[in-house]
Design a protein around this motif. Structure first.
Motif, short mmCIF file in Angstrom:
data_model
loop_
_atom_site.label_atom_id
_atom_site.label_comp_id
_atom_site.label_asym_id
_atom_site.label_seq_id
_atom_site.Cartn_x
_atom_site.Cartn_y
_atom_site.Cartn_z
N MET A 1 1.48 -12.82 -1.84
CA MET A 1 1.08 -11.74 -2.71
C MET A 1 0.51 -10.61 -1.87
O MET A 1 -0.32 -10.81 -1.01
N GLY A 2 1.00 -9.40 -2.17
CA GLY A 2 0.53 -8.22 -1.47
C GLY A 2 -0.73 -7.67 -2.12
O GLY A 2 -1.22 -8.20 -3.12
N LYS A 3 -1.24 -6.61 -1.55
CA LYS A 3 -2.47 -6.00 -2.07
C LYS A 3 -2.33 -4.49 -2.09
O LYS A 3 -1.77 -3.88 -1.18
N LEU A 4 -2.90 -3.90 -3.12
CA LEU A 4 -3.10 -2.46 -3.20
C LEU A 4 -4.58 -2.27 -2.88
O LEU A 4 -5.44 -2.79 -3.59
N VAL A 5 -4.87 -1.58 -1.78
CA VAL A 5 -6.25 -1.34 -1.37
C VAL A 5 -6.56 0.12 -1.67
O VAL A 5 -5.94 1.03 -1.12
N TYR A 6 -7.52 0.33 -2.56
CA TYR A 6 -7.83 1.67 -3.05
C TYR A 6 -9.23 2.08 -2.62
O TYR A 6 -10.19 1.35 -2.85
N GLY A 7 -9.34 3.20 -1.97
CA GLY A 7 -10.63 3.70 -1.53
C GLY A 7 -11.26 2.86 -0.44
O GLY A 7 -12.45 2.98 -0.18
N ILE A 12 -6.43 -5.02 -5.10
CA ILE A 12 -5.78 -5.55 -6.29
C ILE A 12 -4.52 -6.25 -5.84
O ILE A 12 -3.68 -5.66 -5.13
N GLY A 13 -4.36 -7.51 -6.22
CA GLY A 13 -3.20 -8.30 -5.82
C GLY A 13 -1.99 -8.07 -6.72
O GLY A 13 -2.10 -8.10 -7.94
N PHE A 14 -0.85 -7.82 -6.10
CA PHE A 14 0.43 -7.68 -6.79
C PHE A 14 1.50 -8.35 -5.94
O PHE A 14 1.41 -8.36 -4.71
N GLU A 15 2.54 -8.85 -6.59
CA GLU A 15 3.68 -9.38 -5.86
C GLU A 15 4.31 -8.23 -5.07
O GLU A 15 4.26 -7.07 -5.49
N ASP A 16 4.92 -8.55 -3.93
CA ASP A 16 5.51 -7.52 -3.08
C ASP A 16 6.53 -6.66 -3.83
O ASP A 16 6.62 -5.45 -3.62
N ARG A 17 7.32 -7.28 -4.71
CA ARG A 17 8.33 -6.53 -5.46
C ARG A 17 7.67 -5.48 -6.36
O ARG A 17 8.13 -4.34 -6.44
N VAL A 18 6.59 -5.85 -7.02
CA VAL A 18 5.85 -4.91 -7.86
C VAL A 18 5.26 -3.81 -6.99
O VAL A 18 5.36 -2.62 -7.31
N LEU A 19 4.66 -4.20 -5.89
CA LEU A 19 4.03 -3.25 -4.98
C LEU A 19 5.02 -2.21 -4.46
O LEU A 19 4.70 -1.02 -4.37
N ALA A 20 6.25 -2.63 -4.15
CA ALA A 20 7.26 -1.70 -3.65
C ALA A 20 7.59 -0.64 -4.70
O ALA A 20 7.74 0.55 -4.38
N HIS A 21 7.70 -1.05 -5.95
CA HIS A 21 7.99 -0.10 -7.02
C HIS A 21 6.80 0.84 -7.25
O HIS A 21 6.97 2.04 -7.43
N SER A 39 -2.86 1.71 -14.84
CA SER A 39 -3.43 0.54 -15.51
C SER A 39 -2.46 -0.64 -15.47
O SER A 39 -1.25 -0.47 -15.37
N TRP A 40 -3.03 -1.83 -15.54
CA TRP A 40 -2.27 -3.07 -15.47
C TRP A 40 -3.03 -4.16 -16.20
O TRP A 40 -4.21 -4.05 -16.46
N ARG A 41 -2.33 -5.23 -16.50
CA ARG A 41 -2.94 -6.40 -17.12
C ARG A 41 -3.44 -7.31 -16.01
O ARG A 41 -2.72 -7.61 -15.06
N ASP A 42 -4.70 -7.73 -16.12
CA ASP A 42 -5.29 -8.61 -15.11
C ASP A 42 -4.75 -10.03 -15.23
O ASP A 42 -4.36 -10.47 -16.30
N GLU A 43 -4.78 -10.73 -14.12
CA GLU A 43 -4.42 -12.15 -14.12
C GLU A 43 -5.53 -12.95 -14.77
O GLU A 43 -6.69 -12.52 -14.84
N GLN A 44 -5.20 -14.14 -15.24
CA GLN A 44 -6.19 -15.00 -15.89
C GLN A 44 -7.36 -15.31 -14.97
O GLN A 44 -8.49 -15.43 -15.42
#
Length: 113
Positions: A1-7, A12-21, A39-44
């Motif tokens: 799982m990849g990460k979007l690092v903001y600031g 925030i963890g996202f699958e690489d495929r999602v992250l690429a888009h 915005s996104w839906r959080d994991e459980q």
């Protein structure tokens, strides 16, 4: 799982495929110096709610992939995400849409291929 690092502090963890888009859509907006909500839906594991952040060209953003190969890009999903990013609500991450395979291109392929 990849990460979007903001600031530099928010990861925030996202699958690489999602992250690429996301990288493509966010990059298009930031090139135009446009701020917007994402915005996104959080994991459980983190509460199963929804989260949103304000994306601004002045705030550092890092896309960290877990895999070494660029995922294929689904043009139909990319178009839907781009339309969403231009709405009043901002970019809303949705489930992938479109036929897998038919609309996919390599993320590192030259434009038009």
């Amino acid at each position: 799982m990849g990460k979007l690092v903001y600031g530099g502090t928010t990861e925030i963890g996202f699958e690489d495929r999602v992250l690429a888009h996301l990288q493509i859509v966010v990059g298009l907006k930031l090139r135009r110096k446009e701020g917007f909500f994402f915005s996104w839906r959080d994991e459980q594991s983190v509460g199963d709610g929804r989260s949103a952040i304000w994306i601004d060209p002045a705030i550092p953003l890092l896309f960290r992939y877990s895999g070494g190969r660029p995922p294929k890009i689904n043009k139909t999903w990319l178009e839907a995400l781009t339309l969403s990013s231009n709405s009043a609500q901002g970019l809303q991450l949705t489930e992938e849409i479109g036929a897998l395979g038919a609309d996919e291109v390599n993320a590192d392929a030259p434009p038009g291929r």
